[in-house]
Design a protein around this motif. Structure first.
Motif, PDB file in Angstrom:
ATOM      1  N   MET A   8       0.808  -1.215   0.000  1.00  0.00           N
ATOM      2  CA  MET A   8       0.000   0.000   0.000  1.00  0.00           C
ATOM      3  C   MET A   8       0.842   1.267   0.000  1.00  0.00           C
ATOM      4  O   MET A   8       1.991   1.255   0.439  1.00  0.00           O
ATOM      5  N   ALA A   9       0.239   2.338  -0.471  1.00  0.00           N
ATOM      6  CA  ALA A   9       0.736   3.688  -0.237  1.00  0.00           C
ATOM      7  C   ALA A   9      -0.156   4.243   0.862  1.00  0.00           C
ATOM      8  O   ALA A   9      -1.348   3.972   0.886  1.00  0.00           O
ATOM      9  N   GLY A  10       0.408   4.968   1.791  1.00  0.00           N
ATOM     10  CA  GLY A  10      -0.401   5.517   2.878  1.00  0.00           C
ATOM     11  C   GLY A  10       0.198   5.165   4.218  1.00  0.00           C
ATOM     12  O   GLY A  10       1.403   4.955   4.346  1.00  0.00           O
ATOM     13  N   THR A  11      -0.653   5.044   5.234  1.00  0.00           N
ATOM     14  CA  THR A  11      -0.158   4.852   6.594  1.00  0.00           C
ATOM     15  C   THR A  11       0.370   3.445   6.845  1.00  0.00           C
ATOM     16  O   THR A  11       1.311   3.268   7.599  1.00  0.00           O
ATOM     17  N   ALA A  12      -0.230   2.440   6.226  1.00  0.00           N
ATOM     18  CA  ALA A  12       0.224   1.051   6.407  1.00  0.00           C
ATOM     19  C   ALA A  12       1.007   0.616   5.175  1.00  0.00           C
ATOM     20  O   ALA A  12       0.804   1.131   4.075  1.00  0.00           O
ATOM     21  N   ASP A  13       1.908  -0.333   5.372  1.00  0.00           N
ATOM     22  CA  ASP A  13       2.689  -0.868   4.255  1.00  0.00           C
ATOM     23  C   ASP A  13       1.909  -1.928   3.481  1.00  0.00           C
ATOM     24  O   ASP A  13       2.009  -2.016   2.263  1.00  0.00           O
ATOM     25  N   TYR A  14       1.149  -2.755   4.209  1.00  0.00           N
ATOM     26  CA  TYR A  14       0.406  -3.846   3.577  1.00  0.00           C
ATOM     27  C   TYR A  14      -1.016  -3.884   4.118  1.00  0.00           C
ATOM     28  O   TYR A  14      -1.274  -3.541   5.270  1.00  0.00           O
ATOM     29  N   LEU A  15      -1.920  -4.354   3.266  1.00  0.00           N
ATOM     30  CA  LEU A  15      -3.297  -4.615   3.677  1.00  0.00           C
ATOM     31  C   LEU A  15      -3.602  -6.056   3.319  1.00  0.00           C
ATOM     32  O   LEU A  15      -3.441  -6.466   2.167  1.00  0.00           O
ATOM     33  N   LEU A  16      -4.031  -6.827   4.315  1.00  0.00           N
ATOM     34  CA  LEU A  16      -4.366  -8.234   4.126  1.00  0.00           C
ATOM     35  C   LEU A  16      -5.870  -8.408   4.255  1.00  0.00           C
ATOM     36  O   LEU A  16      -6.519  -7.747   5.071  1.00  0.00           O
ATOM     37  N   LYS A  17      -6.408  -9.342   3.495  1.00  0.00           N
ATOM     38  CA  LYS A  17      -7.794  -9.765   3.661  1.00  0.00           C
ATOM     39  C   LYS A  17      -7.736 -11.198   4.169  1.00  0.00           C
ATOM     40  O   LYS A  17      -7.202 -12.085   3.508  1.00  0.00           O
ATOM     41  N   VAL A  18      -8.281 -11.395   5.367  1.00  0.00           N
ATOM     42  CA  VAL A  18      -8.222 -12.687   6.039  1.00  0.00           C
ATOM     43  C   VAL A  18      -9.645 -13.187   6.259  1.00  0.00           C
ATOM     44  O   VAL A  18     -10.517 -12.432   6.681  1.00  0.00           O
ATOM     45  N   ILE A  19      -9.880 -14.459   5.960  1.00  0.00           N
ATOM     46  CA  ILE A  19     -11.193 -15.073   6.152  1.00  0.00           C
ATOM     47  C   ILE A  19     -11.078 -16.099   7.275  1.00  0.00           C
ATOM     48  O   ILE A  19     -10.192 -16.948   7.248  1.00  0.00           O
ATOM     49  N   THR A  20     -11.983 -16.003   8.258  1.00  0.00           N
ATOM     50  CA  THR A  20     -11.931 -16.900   9.413  1.00  0.00           C
ATOM     51  C   THR A  20     -13.333 -17.360   9.809  1.00  0.00           C
ATOM     52  O   THR A  20     -14.329 -16.805   9.356  1.00  0.00           O
TER      53      THR A  20
END
Length: 152
Positions: free
Chosen positions: A100-112
């Protein structure tokens, strides 16, 4: 590859119902079966059609919770990014990982299954990822809409 109107109609139709026969597809896009087959083969060869898959119902599989996890790494060096990406790709519950660009480096989508299951995934996998400085998890309350169809 430049897409024309017929290619776009083929792609739209296949994204909605990828298991239809060539005869059904050709009828839907108003093209002869042989011409339709050639077009699909060209789209596959060009890599526009990457693969065919079965889309599963998350809830019927007992996977009721979607969690978006923002991860900030301790640094931006190539070796830090590569180590993180290599390890996160091994986590079976992570469906998507985006740099990502912005405050976080990565964005994950996790299904649980639920929050308890996410806590196990967090302890077993996420907390052990290399280079992680900060992690922020957001739980989806409800999916308003979801599609895999790209706008063509």
């Amino acid at each position: 590859m430049e897409l024309d109107a017929i290619d776009r109609r083929i792609l739209k139709a296949l994204q909605k119902a990828g298991r239809m026969t060539n005869a059904e597809l050709s009828e839907r896009v108003n093209l002869s079966p042989s011409a339709c087959h050639r077009r699909v083969a060209q789209l596959e060869k060009a890599g526009v059609i990457r693969d065919y898959v079965a889309l599963l119902d998350q809830k019927r599989l007992g996977l009721m919770t979607t969690v978006f996890v923002e991860i900030t790494l301790s640094g931006q060096a190539d070796e830090v990014l590569e180590a993180f990406e290599r390890e996160v790709a091994k986590i079976p519950d992570v469906l998507e990982c985006h740099l990502m660009a912005g405050t976080a480096d990565y964005l994950l989508k996790v299904i649980t299954e639920d929050t308890e299951h996410f806590a196990q995934i967090h302890r077993r996998y996420l907390a052990r990822l290399p280079g992680v400085a900060q992690m922020h998890s957001s739980f989806a309350l409800r999916t308003v809409f979801k599609t895999t169809a790209l706008p063509v």
